[in-house]
Design an enzyme around this catalytic site. Structure first.
Site, short mmCIF file in Angstrom:
data_model
loop_
_atom_site.label_atom_id
_atom_site.label_comp_id
_atom_site.label_asym_id
_atom_site.label_seq_id
_atom_site.Cartn_x
_atom_site.Cartn_y
_atom_site.Cartn_z
N GLN A 38 4.26 -1.29 3.76
CA GLN A 38 4.72 -2.55 4.07
C GLN A 38 6.22 -2.78 3.44
OE1 GLN A 38 1.69 -4.67 1.97
NE2 GLN A 38 1.79 -3.29 0.02
N TYR A 68 -3.32 -17.77 -11.27
CA TYR A 68 -4.04 -16.81 -10.20
C TYR A 68 -4.90 -15.74 -10.76
CZ TYR A 68 -5.20 -13.72 -6.18
OH TYR A 68 -5.67 -12.98 -5.54
N GLN A 69 -4.34 -14.87 -11.84
CA GLN A 69 -4.84 -13.78 -12.13
C GLN A 69 -6.00 -14.01 -13.18
OE1 GLN A 69 -3.18 -11.40 -11.04
NE2 GLN A 69 -0.92 -11.23 -11.04
N GLU A 113 -6.21 0.73 -5.14
CA GLU A 113 -5.05 0.14 -4.61
C GLU A 113 -4.52 0.89 -3.37
OE1 GLU A 113 -1.56 -1.67 -3.13
OE2 GLU A 113 -2.97 -2.80 -4.58
N ASP A 144 -7.62 3.53 0.30
CA ASP A 144 -8.05 2.15 1.00
C ASP A 144 -9.43 1.66 0.59
OD1 ASP A 144 -9.85 1.16 3.48
OD2 ASP A 144 -7.82 1.03 4.11
N ASP A 162 -8.54 -8.54 -4.72
CA ASP A 162 -7.20 -9.16 -4.86
C ASP A 162 -6.14 -8.75 -3.75
OD1 ASP A 162 -4.83 -10.65 -5.65
OD2 ASP A 162 -4.42 -9.09 -7.18
N SER A 163 -6.36 -9.43 -2.83
CA SER A 163 -5.61 -8.98 -1.32
C SER A 163 -4.49 -9.97 -1.12
CB SER A 163 -6.66 -9.17 -0.30
OG SER A 163 -7.24 -10.37 0.20
N SER A 164 -3.55 -9.26 -0.15
CA SER A 164 -2.63 -10.29 0.36
C SER A 164 -3.28 -10.92 1.53
CB SER A 164 -1.49 -9.50 0.79
OG SER A 164 -1.72 -8.31 1.60
N ASP A 165 -2.55 -11.49 2.52
CA ASP A 165 -2.84 -12.53 3.44
C ASP A 165 -3.57 -11.83 4.53
OD1 ASP A 165 -2.07 -15.17 2.40
OD2 ASP A 165 -0.11 -14.32 2.54
#
Length: 296
Positions: A38, A68-69, A113, A144, A162-165
């Site tokens: 990314q 958030y955390q 991660e 992964d 804790d992922s992105s979109d």
């Protein structure tokens, strides 16, 4: 990066949040490279501090990251009677790990991660979050999360995603097959907590996840927190438990004010824990109709 123009970063994404855009002034560009997975961008804003952006979407800022955390960590940890072993999937900035290792009952945190560059960049520019990687409780695995879970059965008390979109590297983490893998990796009465987007934009997606998660777990719920730099100014968490009729809104572990101060918590407390599950009427109706196993 196209999102950086005339000294401003704009979170333009017509697919995920059409018709709206959040912008921050870029006072200093710190990092702008493409990793194996990314685009990774870090810049400084005078109010929000250093800002981490992945594929054009804000992941965290030094100013508001704690809301958030702390919530994605302590909502599940304080809903479990003895969260000794925790798995974090994602969370490459280190913030969730920072919070998990604070919990007095947590003995080991394993983190998976996918993007090593995010970890490296966070250690350089987000040191307040990345200090979570320094704990002796933490074991970091680069790989992964989907594949990692296939090889770990009945091992964890709590799993935090804790992922992105739901596009790009994190897309598989919003599918029912992933929730099945998490279920199989849990010990008895285990709990899962996943980044759950915001109802203001992702109502259909949240309803879909609650529906299939409710077919996999005997208890499923949804909570939310305020955070100004995420779309709509808030974000939610999808919680699942192997325990039937789990009351997530009633924390098993209640932090007294002294404990909150000693742990240097800025957002989470036991009252916030309870309140996070109280939702606007229209959102609650959607959730109630999404699964018979929905509970608060």
């Amino acid at each position: 990066m196209d999102a950086l123009k005339e000294g401003w970063f704009s979170e333009l994404d017509p697919t995920l949040w059409p018709g709206q855009c959040f912008s921050l002034q870029c006072d200093k560009l710190l990092y702008n490279q493409k990793s194996k997975y990314q685009d990774v961008l870090v810049f400084n804003n005078k109010l929000f501090g250093n800002v981490l952006v992945l594929d054009g979407r804000i992941q965290c800022t030094e100013y508001d990251e704690f809301s958030y955390q702390e919530m994605i960590a302590f909502l599940p940890l304080n809903s479990h009677p003895n969260p000794e072993k925790v798995l974090i999937i994602g969370g490459g900035d280190g913030g969730v790990a920072r919070e998990c290792v604070k919990h007095p009952l947590v003995k080991q945190v394993v983190q998976c991660e996918i993007d090593e560059d995010v970890v490296k960049v966070s250690k350089m520019y987000l040191k307040g979050m990345a200090k979570g990687f320094d704990s002796e409780k933490l074991k970091l695995h680069i790989g992964d999360g989907f594949e990692f879970l296939k090889n770990h059965k009945n091992e964890f008390d709590v799993i935090i995603t804790d992922s992105s979109d739901p596009e790009g590297p994190a897309e598989s983490l919003f599918q029912d097959s992933f929730y099945e893998l998490m279920k199989n990796a849990l010990r008895p009465n285990g709990i899962v907590c996943c980044q759950g987007e915001t109802f203001w934009i992702f109502r259909d997606l949240i309803s879909k996840i609650i529906s299939f998660a409710g077919n996999i777990f005997p208890s499923v719920s949804y909570a939310q927190t305020q955070i100004p730099t995420y779309p709509a100014g808030c974000i939610g968490f999808i919680l699942c438990s192997l325990e039937k009729k789990k009351k997530f809104s009633e924390p098993v572990h209640v932090f007294e004010k002294k404990t909150v101060d000693e742990m240097e918590l800025k957002y989470y407390n036991s009252d916030i824990h309870k309140a996070a599950f109280i939702l606007p009427t229209t959102f609650q109706k959607t959730l109630d109709s999404s699964s018979p196993n929905y509970t608060r």
